[in-house]
Structure formats: C-alpha cells, structure tokens
Design a protein around this motif. Sequence first.
Motif, PDB file in Angstrom:
ATOM      1  N   CYS A   1       0.859  -1.181   0.000  1.00  0.00           N
ATOM      2  CA  CYS A   1       0.000   0.000   0.000  1.00  0.00           C
ATOM      3  C   CYS A   1       0.892   1.227   0.000  1.00  0.00           C
ATOM      4  CB  CYS A   1      -0.886  -0.019   1.244  1.00  0.00           C
ATOM      5  SG  CYS A   1      -2.120   1.286   1.257  1.00  0.00           S
TER       6      CYS A   1
ATOM      7  N   CYS B   1       0.108   4.118   1.264  1.00  0.00           N
ATOM      8  CA  CYS B   1      -0.351   5.116   2.231  1.00  0.00           C
ATOM      9  C   CYS B   1       0.812   5.565   3.128  1.00  0.00           C
ATOM     10  CB  CYS B   1      -1.488   4.557   3.086  1.00  0.00           C
ATOM     11  SG  CYS B   1      -0.978   3.256   4.218  1.00  0.00           S
TER      12      CYS B   1
ATOM     13  N   CYS C   1      -5.745   3.087   7.623  1.00  0.00           N
ATOM     14  CA  CYS C   1      -5.880   2.939   6.168  1.00  0.00           C
ATOM     15  C   CYS C   1      -6.794   1.752   5.885  1.00  0.00           C
ATOM     16  CB  CYS C   1      -4.511   2.720   5.529  1.00  0.00           C
ATOM     17  SG  CYS C   1      -4.627   2.415   3.755  1.00  0.00           S
TER      18      CYS C   1
ATOM     19  N   CYS D   1      -4.941  -1.229   3.825  1.00  0.00           N
ATOM     20  CA  CYS D   1      -3.908  -2.117   4.373  1.00  0.00           C
ATOM     21  C   CYS D   1      -4.005  -2.289   5.882  1.00  0.00           C
ATOM     22  CB  CYS D   1      -2.520  -1.599   3.996  1.00  0.00           C
ATOM     23  SG  CYS D   1      -2.087  -0.077   4.822  1.00  0.00           S
TER      24      CYS D   1
HETATM   25 ZN    ZN Z   1      -2.478   1.656   3.438  1.00  0.00          ZN
END
Ligand code: ZN
Length: 294
Positions: free
Chosen positions: A239, A241, A272, A275
């Motif tokens: 991910c 993020c 998030c 994830c």
């Molecule tokens: Zn994430």
Amino acid sequence: MSDYIASALSRDTHFRIFAVDATETVREAQRRHDTWSAASAALGRTLVATALLSASGLKNRDDMLTVRIKGDGPVGSIITDGTEIGTVRGYVQEPHVNLPLNLVGKIDVARAVGKHGMLAVTKDIGIGEPFTGQVPLVSGEIAEDFTYYLAKSEQIPAAVGLSVFVNADNSVQVAGGFMLQALPGADDAELSALEANVKTLPLVSELLKSGLTPEQIIQRIAGDAPVQFLDTHSLRFACNCSKAHFGDIMATLPHEQLQEMIDEDGGAETTCKFCGNQYHYSVADLEALITRHE
Ligand code: ZN
C-alpha cells in the motif's frame, strides 16, 4: 517462495495465458484485515483477478487499476487496486464472514458476495480521464464475473480461474489463478480446444498445493498448443499510504474539527482501509495541520 505472474503467448499469437501464484499476497491481506473464511476467499479471489488484469492491461509505471465489486451478500463491497509494478492492495467491507460450505463442499463465495450487484474496473493510465467499465454480477463467484466483464466491457473472449484455499484457522494455505485471453485472429475452434483444457483443469489451489509453478499451469492450459513464455512479474501486497498522505486529507477538514481533536481527544488516529496500517497524530501534528491552513 515469492509470488509471481508468468505469461505466455501461443506460437500462432492467437492467445495470451497468464498464471499467478498469489499465496503470500493473499496471506498478507488475510492477516492485515483478519478476514474469516468466506471473506478471505472473496477478497483473495478479487486480489488474484486484480493482479492478472493489471499484468495484462497496464503498460506504464504509474498506471493503476481499481476493481469494485458491490453485491448484495454479507461481505458488502470489495475494493482492490493493482499497479503495473506488481503490487496489489484491497479490503472487504465486512471481513468477519463465515458461511456453511456450498453444495460441492467449497467456500460459498457466491453467497458471501451476493448474486446481484455490479463489478466495475477503472483503469488510470495517466492519459485523459480514467476509464471505467461496469457489468452486472453474473454469479458472485468472481471468476465468472471477470470472464463476463472481459467479454462485455473489453470485448476479449476469455476464461478466468481464481482459487483460494483457506485453512480451518482462517489462514490462507494457497491462492492463485489464471487468465486465458483470445487475441485478434483466434478462431472459435482454437478457443473451444483451450476452453476444453480449462474445463478439465483441477482448481488452481489444488495445482499449487501439488507443487505446480505458474509456468506449469500455463502449460496445462495450453495443452498441445506450443507457447512462448514471456517475462515473469513479481507480485506482492503493498500500500502506498503514509502519515503524510492522511495528514494532507485531514488538513482539508474545518479548523474547528481539528481543534476538537486536540481539545477533546488529545490527538487523532486514522486507519488505512486498504492495508489496515494505523497512524497517530499528536497535538503537535494537528496544530501543524491547522497552521498549514493559515
Ligand atoms: Zn495503506
């Protein structure tokens, strides 16, 4: 062994075949979201399909593909992203879904997802607006739904197999899949011959459990048709993020709301969805977000 996607082109260039071992990727998704069996299978199959579609349909480094499945079953929406560099991420709205096995003794993914709803695939290839193709769900089993999507939305005759084997403790033993695509020039007889091979193929999870590699799965699908193997691509759950990314989103909130987080909560947490990573914002972090406005 790490996950990867193998691909091959039939020597007459009439077919492309992709096969993937996505075991570690789906294991990671299961662990991160604590999915129970039916949700693990539904999310896992969608991640495998996303990896296969990304490998076949994206070309440039920043290209991204998003899959949304929204059925009327208990898992709710499933959202996944895939990239050209071989990463996928995703989540299911309700991870804690277990269901009785279906009539053939398998996890009842169709019931978990629901038979009514839609499947949408959005491709963002960096040129113009992202393009979305959307079809109604045909079975909720996911592989059939992607086969229908490819035929209807991309005009590609295809066969798709997606398979996740979930252990009794909800962990994932193996996960993988394949995608056979007919290219221009393919005739119906050739397609029928390969589809017949696909029909006799055991589940991909069984093939992976017995130690077959993605290349060997491709060979099984091709049968007697000679194939040329193309590059392999690694696959992993990842991910993009970050604390800064969510900070940017929080900075767009009204001052009063950020001030409330400082006064009443002494900070803020955000998780998030894709994830499960959690980010903490201290009073100082939140104050910095407020001054960014000014
Ligand atoms: Zn994430």
